[in-house]
Design an enzyme around this catalytic site. Sequence first.
Site, mmCIF file in Angstrom:
data_model
loop_
_atom_site.group_PDB
_atom_site.id
_atom_site.type_symbol
_atom_site.label_atom_id
_atom_site.label_comp_id
_atom_site.label_asym_id
_atom_site.label_seq_id
_atom_site.Cartn_x
_atom_site.Cartn_y
_atom_site.Cartn_z
ATOM 1 N N TRP A 1 0.835 -1.213 0.000
ATOM 2 C CA TRP A 1 0.000 0.000 0.000
ATOM 3 C C TRP A 1 0.866 1.258 0.000
ATOM 4 O O TRP A 1 2.007 1.237 0.453
ATOM 5 C CB TRP A 1 -0.943 0.005 1.214
ATOM 6 N N HIS B 1 4.688 5.343 6.700
ATOM 7 C CA HIS B 1 3.871 5.585 7.887
ATOM 8 C C HIS B 1 3.799 7.071 8.226
ATOM 9 O O HIS B 1 2.712 7.629 8.416
ATOM 10 C CB HIS B 1 4.429 4.803 9.081
ATOM 11 N N GLU C 1 7.188 8.520 13.868
ATOM 12 C CA GLU C 1 7.403 7.907 12.560
ATOM 13 C C GLU C 1 8.197 8.836 11.644
ATOM 14 O O GLU C 1 9.020 8.376 10.840
ATOM 15 C CB GLU C 1 6.057 7.579 11.911
ATOM 16 N N ASP D 1 2.188 -3.571 9.376
ATOM 17 C CA ASP D 1 3.591 -3.420 8.964
ATOM 18 C C ASP D 1 4.525 -3.591 10.159
ATOM 19 O O ASP D 1 5.551 -4.283 10.086
ATOM 20 C CB ASP D 1 3.828 -2.031 8.362
ATOM 21 N N GLU D 2 4.181 -2.929 11.273
ATOM 22 C CA GLU D 2 5.026 -2.994 12.460
ATOM 23 C C GLU D 2 5.130 -4.420 12.986
ATOM 24 O O GLU D 2 6.193 -4.841 13.464
ATOM 25 C CB GLU D 2 4.478 -2.063 13.558
ATOM 26 N N THR E 1 5.105 -0.380 18.911
ATOM 27 C CA THR E 1 4.427 0.495 17.954
ATOM 28 C C THR E 1 3.244 -0.223 17.304
ATOM 29 O O THR E 1 2.228 0.422 16.985
ATOM 30 C CB THR E 1 5.397 1.005 16.872
ATOM 31 N N GLU F 1 9.294 -2.545 17.829
ATOM 32 C CA GLU F 1 8.353 -2.764 16.732
ATOM 33 C C GLU F 1 7.029 -3.317 17.269
ATOM 34 O O GLU F 1 5.955 -2.970 16.767
ATOM 35 C CB GLU F 1 8.944 -3.721 15.690
ATOM 36 N N GLU G 1 8.934 1.707 6.326
ATOM 37 C CA GLU G 1 8.597 2.581 7.457
ATOM 38 C C GLU G 1 8.302 4.006 6.995
ATOM 39 O O GLU G 1 7.472 4.704 7.598
ATOM 40 C CB GLU G 1 9.757 2.595 8.458
ATOM 41 N N HIS H 1 7.595 -6.356 10.868
ATOM 42 C CA HIS H 1 8.964 -5.945 11.202
ATOM 43 C C HIS H 1 9.396 -6.541 12.549
ATOM 44 O O HIS H 1 10.544 -6.979 12.704
ATOM 45 C CB HIS H 1 9.064 -4.418 11.236
#
Length: 331
Positions: free
Chosen positions: A33, A116, A76, A198-199, A169, A166, A113, A202
């Site tokens: 995305w 974000h 971020e 996403d976090e 968050t 990670e 990252e 990671h």
Amino acid sequence: MSAKNVRIEVMRAIESKVDSFIDSYLIPIEEIWQPTDFLPDNKSDKFLDDVTQLREEAKELGYDFWVTMVADTITEEALPTYESWLMDVEGIDQHGENKNGWSKWVRHWTAEENRHGDVLNKYLYLSGRVNMREVEITTQHLIADGFDIGTDRDPYKNFIYTSFQELATNISHKRVGQMAKKKGNLLLGKMCTIIAGDEMRHHLAYREFVKTIFEHDPSQMMLAFADMMKKKIVMPAHFLRESGGSIGTAFENFSNCAQRLGVYTAQDYVEILKKLNAYWELDNIRSLSDDAEKARDYLMKLPARLERISERMKFPEDQYHFKWVEANGTL
């Protein structure tokens, strides 16, 4: 061989796995995305109508929520600090013929990252609910001030930190998204939820790095883990300040907001530690030195100790007035 040289050798030994880590835990650029997928289309005739709707939905969110959103966004946006820090870790080389798989990981991780801060910043700007100039000043301060997370250039400590951070968050973004949805703000809810995803990916990668290091160098990895927890895992925005303020003065007030809102709490800190201890199976690791055995004992007992401390912690109920957000959450 010195502990430092052993760390470099271990980093070299597992470097061959980096491409597989990228394939497993990151998403190809053409498939992932992008911020514009969630924001009003500036080429559309409906752009202004969509912005008006976004601003109307934003009106239902309270003061502590906006403070948390701003601080999450600024955290971020300070990505240049995190990338430059990781690129300086021992065993990561980005130069000439020596550039290696680890630097490739850091660049690809940074690229993910980066989206974000982009999407959150644009949302805040369009929402009209915060003082963007004050937000921008704080962001510039945070990047200029840098941070000190207690890891030095040690890859073992840095990967402990990123494994922990990670997941922290992930929790924060996920809860902010849930709160937005409850207030009927489906766009922001979806945005924060996908950032949280996403976090999590990671986090899964960094905890795998640590697990692999435990297989190669269990005693030194255990000592590094214990050292990080003794220092405490500080948040990347721990130097947060507003215009005219001194380093770190805004962070405690933001943390109180997050605690009141239930976005990220002292109990979450304990739960993250429990999850890491369990995943890395600390109780099953063998061939530890005497010092590493003591470190393991400390780590195994630490969650219960922190839980007792968290039960006694008190947080101020009064709202601090940030320059980022007006007292009623509006401008």
